[in-house]
Design an enzyme around this catalytic site. Structure first.
Site, PDB file in Angstrom:
ATOM      1  N   CYS A 170      -0.618   7.630  11.034  1.00 50.41           N
ATOM      2  CA  CYS A 170      -0.508   7.018  12.367  1.00 50.41           C
ATOM      3  C   CYS A 170       0.141   7.963  13.374  1.00 50.41           C
ATOM      4  O   CYS A 170       1.084   8.679  13.045  1.00 50.41           O
ATOM      5  CB  CYS A 170       0.319   5.738  12.257  1.00 50.41           C
ATOM      6  SG  CYS A 170      -0.488   4.495  11.247  1.00 50.41           S
ATOM      7  N   LYS A 195       0.849  -1.210   0.000  1.00 49.22           N
ATOM      8  CA  LYS A 195       0.000   0.000   0.000  1.00 49.22           C
ATOM      9  C   LYS A 195       0.874   1.246   0.000  1.00 49.22           C
ATOM     10  O   LYS A 195       0.489   2.282  -0.535  1.00 49.22           O
ATOM     11  CB  LYS A 195      -0.987   0.007   1.165  1.00 49.22           C
ATOM     12  CG  LYS A 195      -0.367   0.207   2.544  1.00 49.22           C
ATOM     13  CD  LYS A 195      -0.844   1.474   3.213  1.00 49.22           C
ATOM     14  CE  LYS A 195      -0.232   1.601   4.608  1.00 49.22           C
ATOM     15  NZ  LYS A 195       0.201   2.933   4.973  1.00 49.22           N
ATOM     16  N   ASN A 196       2.075   1.154   0.578  1.00 47.26           N
ATOM     17  CA  ASN A 196       2.956   2.328   0.598  1.00 47.26           C
ATOM     18  C   ASN A 196       3.625   2.563  -0.751  1.00 47.26           C
ATOM     19  O   ASN A 196       4.218   3.608  -0.964  1.00 47.26           O
ATOM     20  CB  ASN A 196       4.006   2.209   1.705  1.00 47.26           C
ATOM     21  CG  ASN A 196       3.404   2.450   3.077  1.00 47.26           C
ATOM     22  OD1 ASN A 196       2.270   2.913   3.183  1.00 47.26           O
ATOM     23  ND2 ASN A 196       4.145   2.126   4.129  1.00 47.26           N
ATOM     24  N   ARG A 214      -1.325  10.234   4.750  1.00 53.83           N
ATOM     25  CA  ARG A 214      -0.126  11.046   4.495  1.00 53.83           C
ATOM     26  C   ARG A 214       0.206  11.153   3.011  1.00 53.83           C
ATOM     27  O   ARG A 214       1.264  11.616   2.636  1.00 53.83           O
ATOM     28  CB  ARG A 214       1.074  10.447   5.255  1.00 53.83           C
ATOM     29  CG  ARG A 214       0.823  10.408   6.747  1.00 53.83           C
ATOM     30  CD  ARG A 214       2.061  10.196   7.531  1.00 53.83           C
ATOM     31  NE  ARG A 214       3.019  11.271   7.408  1.00 53.83           N
ATOM     32  CZ  ARG A 214       2.918  12.444   8.017  1.00 53.83           C
ATOM     33  NH1 ARG A 214       1.883  12.714   8.788  1.00 53.83           N
ATOM     34  NH2 ARG A 214       3.851  13.360   7.851  1.00 53.83           N
ATOM     35  N   VAL A 242      13.815   5.840  13.888  1.00 57.87           N
ATOM     36  CA  VAL A 242      13.114   6.537  12.800  1.00 57.87           C
ATOM     37  C   VAL A 242      12.003   7.437  13.344  1.00 57.87           C
ATOM     38  O   VAL A 242      11.915   8.616  12.991  1.00 57.87           O
ATOM     39  CB  VAL A 242      12.558   5.526  11.770  1.00 57.87           C
ATOM     40  CG1 VAL A 242      11.829   6.257  10.646  1.00 57.87           C
ATOM     41  CG2 VAL A 242      13.676   4.666  11.204  1.00 57.87           C
ATOM     42  N   ARG A 298      -6.668  -0.102   7.322  1.00 62.97           N
ATOM     43  CA  ARG A 298      -6.067   0.932   6.472  1.00 62.97           C
ATOM     44  C   ARG A 298      -4.795   0.401   5.798  1.00 62.97           C
ATOM     45  O   ARG A 298      -4.416   0.848   4.717  1.00 62.97           O
ATOM     46  CB  ARG A 298      -5.748   2.163   7.337  1.00 62.97           C
ATOM     47  CG  ARG A 298      -5.670   3.462   6.596  1.00 62.97           C
ATOM     48  CD  ARG A 298      -5.998   4.647   7.468  1.00 62.97           C
ATOM     49  NE  ARG A 298      -5.099   4.827   8.598  1.00 62.97           N
ATOM     50  CZ  ARG A 298      -3.831   5.214   8.502  1.00 62.97           C
ATOM     51  NH1 ARG A 298      -3.289   5.443   7.326  1.00 62.97           N
ATOM     52  NH2 ARG A 298      -3.098   5.362   9.584  1.00 62.97           N
ATOM     53  N   ARG A 321       5.955  13.899  13.028  1.00 66.62           N
ATOM     54  CA  ARG A 321       5.803  13.743  11.587  1.00 66.62           C
ATOM     55  C   ARG A 321       5.639  15.077  10.833  1.00 66.62           C
ATOM     56  O   ARG A 321       4.638  15.280  10.129  1.00 66.62           O
ATOM     57  CB  ARG A 321       4.661  12.779  11.259  1.00 66.62           C
ATOM     58  CG  ARG A 321       4.740  11.482  12.029  1.00 66.62           C
ATOM     59  CD  ARG A 321       3.800  10.427  11.528  1.00 66.62           C
ATOM     60  NE  ARG A 321       4.258   9.780  10.315  1.00 66.62           N
ATOM     61  CZ  ARG A 321       3.600   8.824   9.678  1.00 66.62           C
ATOM     62  NH1 ARG A 321       2.456   8.396  10.154  1.00 66.62           N
ATOM     63  NH2 ARG A 321       4.074   8.283   8.578  1.00 66.62           N
ATOM     64  N   ASP A 356       8.713  -0.250  10.443  1.00 65.29           N
ATOM     65  CA  ASP A 356       7.385  -0.885  10.403  1.00 65.29           C
ATOM     66  C   ASP A 356       7.438  -2.375  10.766  1.00 65.29           C
ATOM     67  O   ASP A 356       6.398  -3.036  10.806  1.00 65.29           O
ATOM     68  CB  ASP A 356       6.773  -0.759   8.991  1.00 65.29           C
ATOM     69  CG  ASP A 356       6.491   0.682   8.614  1.00 65.29           C
ATOM     70  OD1 ASP A 356       6.500   1.540   9.507  1.00 65.29           O
ATOM     71  OD2 ASP A 356       6.271   0.949   7.427  1.00 65.29           O
TER      72      ASP A 356
HETATM   73  N1  EPU Z   1      10.638  13.744   8.832  1.00 66.00           N
HETATM   74  C1  EPU Z   1      10.905  15.062   9.139  1.00 66.00           C
HETATM   75  N2  EPU Z   1      10.534  16.016   8.221  1.00 66.00           N
HETATM   76  C2  EPU Z   1       9.942  15.704   7.041  1.00 66.00           C
HETATM   77  C3  EPU Z   1       9.700  14.344   6.722  1.00 66.00           C
HETATM   78  C4  EPU Z   1      10.056  13.382   7.651  1.00 66.00           C
HETATM   79  O1  EPU Z   1      11.422  15.377  10.211  1.00 66.00           O
HETATM   80  O2  EPU Z   1       9.651  16.617   6.255  1.00 66.00           O
HETATM   81  C5  EPU Z   1      10.994  12.702   9.822  1.00 66.00           C
HETATM   82  C6  EPU Z   1       9.732  12.002  10.346  1.00 66.00           C
HETATM   83  O3  EPU Z   1       9.134  12.733  11.393  1.00 66.00           O
HETATM   84  C7  EPU Z   1      10.285  10.665  10.805  1.00 66.00           C
HETATM   85  C8  EPU Z   1      11.375  10.398   9.762  1.00 66.00           C
HETATM   86  O4  EPU Z   1      11.701  11.663   9.173  1.00 66.00           O
HETATM   87  O5  EPU Z   1      10.853  10.804  12.064  1.00 66.00           O
HETATM   88  C9  EPU Z   1      11.002   9.416   8.680  1.00 66.00           C
HETATM   89  O6  EPU Z   1       9.860   9.866   7.988  1.00 66.00           O
HETATM   90  P1  EPU Z   1       9.598   9.548   6.448  1.00 66.00           P
HETATM   91  O7  EPU Z   1       9.312  10.828   5.747  1.00 66.00           O
HETATM   92  O8  EPU Z   1      10.703   8.700   5.951  1.00 66.00           O
HETATM   93  O9  EPU Z   1       8.299   8.677   6.539  1.00 66.00           O
HETATM   94  P2  EPU Z   1       6.928   8.841   5.733  1.00 66.00           P
HETATM   95  O10 EPU Z   1       7.176   9.059   4.302  1.00 66.00           O
HETATM   96  O11 EPU Z   1       6.015   9.777   6.435  1.00 66.00           O
HETATM   97  C10 EPU Z   1       6.732   6.315   5.097  1.00 66.00           C
HETATM   98  C11 EPU Z   1       5.713   5.236   5.328  1.00 66.00           C
HETATM   99  C12 EPU Z   1       5.765   4.793   6.789  1.00 66.00           C
HETATM  100  C13 EPU Z   1       7.149   4.259   7.091  1.00 66.00           C
HETATM  101  C14 EPU Z   1       8.179   5.353   6.785  1.00 66.00           C
HETATM  102  C15 EPU Z   1       9.609   4.889   6.985  1.00 66.00           C
HETATM  103  C16 EPU Z   1       3.962   5.805   3.778  1.00 66.00           C
HETATM  104  C17 EPU Z   1       2.594   6.304   3.566  1.00 66.00           C
HETATM  105  N3  EPU Z   1       4.393   5.762   5.039  1.00 66.00           N
HETATM  106  O12 EPU Z   1       6.348   7.390   5.939  1.00 66.00           O
HETATM  107  O13 EPU Z   1       4.833   3.716   6.916  1.00 66.00           O
HETATM  108  O14 EPU Z   1       7.233   3.894   8.442  1.00 66.00           O
HETATM  109  O15 EPU Z   1       8.036   5.808   5.421  1.00 66.00           O
HETATM  110  O16 EPU Z   1       9.917   3.819   6.158  1.00 66.00           O
HETATM  111  O17 EPU Z   1       4.654   5.406   2.849  1.00 66.00           O
HETATM  112  C18 EPU Z   1       3.087   2.485   7.889  1.00 66.00           C
HETATM  113  O18 EPU Z   1       2.900   1.975   6.768  1.00 66.00           O
HETATM  114  O19 EPU Z   1       2.526   2.067   8.927  1.00 66.00           O
HETATM  115  C19 EPU Z   1       4.001   3.637   7.999  1.00 66.00           C
HETATM  116  C20 EPU Z   1       4.027   4.435   9.061  1.00 66.00           C
END
Ligand code: EPU
Length: 433
Positions: A117, A23-24, A93, A328, A414, A122, A306
């Protein structure tokens, strides 16, 4: 009415299963389809809640969807009816990733503020700063982000942290930008490579160096339609495999490869579980008690954040002291309180484990745990707080003696398609009521 799972634990999982598309990955590929007027066909799309939310966003914009009943669908966005979608019925997101494609189609864009979540603050500062450098102005409004640009151009961007979402946002904006974009310290998750594969087939010019964490994108004038098969969901694989090991089970997951799972497979071996890679899939089996280990979550190619939740349950079934260091997200151990109510011995701490440091050092976030095992888990009434923690609740309930009642099922829905039905196919006694 709120749905619950009732699980009678203690049944070893056995049998064969196929995992769905990620899904991601799929949700981002749906957004990528907005970059062209031509139809895009995605195969292996999981039918989960996050996909529905992304579909709602695309339909609001003017996309038409045709689902074929075999997990494939065609999305066509011949015209962008509106690039302003300030609200959706639910939040996730993904919507912020639509800014670039909608800007390219209309010159301005508005998307709802993000949900997802509750596992940390975030922020999206890295997305905003990177798009600013590409000539995009972004304004935070009460319930939305509004973006406009008088010309999107390439930029040389170095992320202080390899954010998955920010990397995807830049890629989706850069493919049709004027000139070259370089992303340094980029996230290199397999789901990002899946997005790059699809965009390349659509005509994008993208170089990807996983070892250097460097992605180079030369903007092109237009992109075409494509047929693309979504990558398998690594989180589903880890969830099913952990559930099998936690119940002394033996399952075969069809049509998967070990290449995107190496950090997980290494830990399975270390604790004394077994995985056997066969021609058309991987067999996972094991018997409790396992051996204790230390885990540190990190961006790909290391152990994924995850995966720590179902693995944490597995470590309650390991003899000795195990440690998980979450580097993370700063707040991803809330679920361990419920595992404690089920009999686990888990102590949460705001310090980094001895000899280790991470960017949360000294910030008083509860980001590491010590697990003492092995402990007998027993059924309890618990509530899922988010997708992956919800999976930890399910794995714990499957491994526990007696009955568990789990509410908050909408979280797991979800992220996983019909998880209850599919666990039943492996012998689990799980009912949705
Ligand atoms: N971060 C920042 N600033 C930003 C973006 C991220 O500080 O502008 C920080 C976040 O707060 C976090 C870290 O960087 O501490 C990693 O965040 P990232 O942006 O990599 O994660 P994401 O894109 O929001 C996706 C997946 C998550 C998965 C993470 C890490 C999706 C929709 N979500 O999140 O999946 O844990 O990458 O691999 O693709 C899940 O599926 O349950 C889930 C949470």
């Amino acid at each position: 009415m709120e749905e619950k799972f009732i699980i009678q634990g203690g049944v070893p999982l056995r049998g064969e299963i196929e995992v769905r598309g990620s899904k991601n990955a799929a949700s981002k590929l749906m957004i990528a389809s907005l970059l062209t007027k031509e139809p895009c066909t995605l195969e292996n799309v999981p039918l989960s809640g996050d996909i529905d939310i992304t579909r709602e966003l695309c339909e609001n914009v003017g996309s038409t969807f045709n689902f074929y009943g075999d997990h494939s669908c065609t999305i066509e966005t011949r015209m962008v009816r509106t690039s302003s979608v300030p609200e959706l019925s639910r939040k996730n997101r993904i919507s912020v990733l639509a800014l670039g494609p909608l800007l390219h189609r209309k010159g301005f864009a508005e998307v709802p503020v993000l949900g997802g979540c509750p596992i940390g603050h975030r922020p999206i500062n890295l997305h905003v700063e990177a798009l600013n450098r590409m000539g995009v102005r972004i304004e935070r409004r009460e319930h939305s982000y509004y973006a406009e640009s008088s010309g999107i151009h390439g930029a040389d961007i170095e992320f202080p942290y390899p954010s998955v979402g920010a990397t995807e946002n830049v890629i989706l904006t850069a493919v049709l930008a004027d000139g070259k974009t370089i992303i340094r310290n980029a996230a290199v998750e397999p789901e990002i490579f899946d997005l790059i594969r699809m965009l390349r087939s659509m005509g994008a010019e993208i170089d990807f160096d996983e070892t250097l964490r460097c992605i180079t994108i030369q903007g092109v004038a237009e992109l075409r339609g494509v047929t693309h098969r979504v990558l398998e969901d690594r989180n589903e694989i880890v969830s099913f495999a952990s559930a099998a090991l936690a119940t002394d089970g033996d399952i075969f997951i069809r049509n998967i490869e070990e290449r995107n799972l190496l950090a997980f497979l290494e830990k399975i071996k270390e604790i004394g579980g077994t995985h056997v890679c066969e021609k058309d899939g991987i067999r996972f089996s094991g018997r409790r008690p396992y051996r204790a280990t230390t885990i540190e979550t990190s961006p790909h190619p290391l152990f994924m954040t995850d995966w720590q939740q179902p693995f944490c349950v597995l470590l309650t079934q390991a003899k000795g002291q195990s440690i998980i260091h979450e580097t993370v997200y700063e707040d991803r151990f809330g679920y361990t309180k419920d595992l404690g109510r089920m009999g686990a011995d888990i102590v949460v701490s705001d310090t980094c484990p001895e000899g280790r440091t991470c960017r949360f050092l000294g910030m008083h976030y509860n980001h590491s745990v010590v697990i003492k095992g092995s402990t007998n888990l027993h059924g309890a009434e618990v509530t899922m707080p988010d997708i992956r923690a919800g999976m930890a609740h399910i794995v714990a309930a499957l491994a526990a003696d007696g009955e568990s009642v789990i509410s908050g099922v909408e979280h797991v829905d979800r992220g996983y398609e019909k998880i209850d039905e599919r666990l039943r196919m492996l012998g689990a006694e799980i009912k949705r009521v």
